[in-house]
Design a protein around this motif. Sequence first.
Motif, short mmCIF file in Angstrom:
data_model
loop_
_atom_site.label_atom_id
_atom_site.label_comp_id
_atom_site.label_asym_id
_atom_site.label_seq_id
_atom_site.Cartn_x
_atom_site.Cartn_y
_atom_site.Cartn_z
N VAL A 29 39.76 51.43 46.43
CA VAL A 29 39.18 51.70 45.11
C VAL A 29 39.98 52.79 44.39
O VAL A 29 40.24 52.68 43.18
CB VAL A 29 37.69 52.09 45.25
CG1 VAL A 29 37.18 52.80 44.00
CG2 VAL A 29 36.86 50.85 45.53
N GLU A 32 43.00 51.23 42.99
CA GLU A 32 42.67 50.44 41.80
C GLU A 32 42.51 51.35 40.58
O GLU A 32 43.02 51.06 39.49
CB GLU A 32 41.37 49.66 42.02
CG GLU A 32 41.49 48.47 42.93
CD GLU A 32 40.16 47.75 43.00
OE1 GLU A 32 40.05 46.64 42.47
OE2 GLU A 32 39.22 48.30 43.60
N ASP A 37 48.98 48.97 42.75
CA ASP A 37 48.71 47.61 43.23
C ASP A 37 47.95 47.70 44.56
O ASP A 37 48.54 47.71 45.64
CB ASP A 37 50.02 46.84 43.42
CG ASP A 37 49.77 45.36 43.73
OD1 ASP A 37 48.62 45.00 44.03
OD2 ASP A 37 50.73 44.58 43.66
N ASP A 39 46.05 45.54 46.00
CA ASP A 39 46.10 44.33 46.84
C ASP A 39 47.36 44.30 47.70
O ASP A 39 47.34 43.80 48.82
CB ASP A 39 46.03 43.08 45.96
CG ASP A 39 44.67 42.94 45.31
OD1 ASP A 39 43.67 43.29 45.96
OD2 ASP A 39 44.61 42.50 44.16
N ARG A 46 41.40 41.62 49.05
CA ARG A 46 40.92 40.80 47.95
C ARG A 46 40.25 39.53 48.46
O ARG A 46 39.19 39.12 47.98
CB ARG A 46 42.09 40.47 47.01
CG ARG A 46 41.78 39.56 45.84
CD ARG A 46 40.72 40.08 44.91
NE ARG A 46 40.93 41.46 44.49
CZ ARG A 46 40.03 42.17 43.79
NH1 ARG A 46 38.87 41.64 43.45
NH2 ARG A 46 40.29 43.42 43.45
N GLY A 47 40.87 38.89 49.43
CA GLY A 47 40.29 37.67 49.99
C GLY A 47 38.90 37.93 50.57
O GLY A 47 37.99 37.13 50.38
#
Lengths: 73, 226
Positions: A29, A32, A37, A39, A46-47
């Motif tokens: 977090v 983000e 980046d 991910d 993310r998955g």
Amino acid sequence: MDERLRRLLGASGPELTCEECFAELDRYVELEVSGTDADAAVPGMRGHLEGCPACGEEHESLLALVAGEETGT
Amino acid sequence: MRTPAPATVAPVAPAVSLDLESRAWIEALGDQGAARDDAIARLHALLLRAARFEVGRRRPTLPHLRGNELDDIALEAADDALVSVLARLEDFEGRSRFSTWAYKFALLEAAVKLRKRSWQGREIPLEPESWSLFADRGSSPEDDAEQSELLREIREATESVLTPHQRRVLVAIALNGVPIDVLAERLGSTRGALYKTLHDARQKLRAHLAARGLAIDLPEGGKRHG
């Protein structure tokens, strides 16, 4: 329909477990919020967030809380 | 605030250098006497703020709960999160700010309690009674035909390729929207174990569909910035 299929079939790629997701959630977090980046830094996160409704909700809440503090809202 | 047992909290040896605020938290919580008591009280206030944030976010979906019940849930969540944070201080590696790390415990406790309260006394639907809700219309007749075929294959595959336990878990969580921690409590399982079951079931379904040449590449979901 895509959202419903995603709920049934989950993500196609590799994903973290719920325990791994919780362990990485704070770092993810903050990446983000900082515009990094996240991910790329935390593969499989993310998955999992797309496949696990509970972890997805908790991610949304932490992101909203931390982002809100950053912007002072 | 529930008073945690006097802790023997060893100062953390972080893997990376801590920011000043995080270091202050760790040092204060590893202190003794009044300084530590003060740090614990401040930590509880921080956790309560996060728990109330979560309760506030979910309040519109919980119209049957009164304000004082929601306040109680937030307080219980903060209490439980405080115990978890103090017990796991040595896990904090400084890869985020301490406050962000601590928040996630309060958000988790509050979210779990709210989901359980929301499903309290409700029957858990384990049968695929919601399949018909999936058969809505796509954006075009071609989409309708493709999606109908895909759904029919998925529905048949849940009966033919999944174990009974995998089928129950998939149907409850993915089809009927039962929260995973609510289901775990009813089945005497854990969230992690049930998610592994769900993941295995999804992999089986994907393999089954791929073997039949059905396209199952879904567009990437939107990021959840909120």
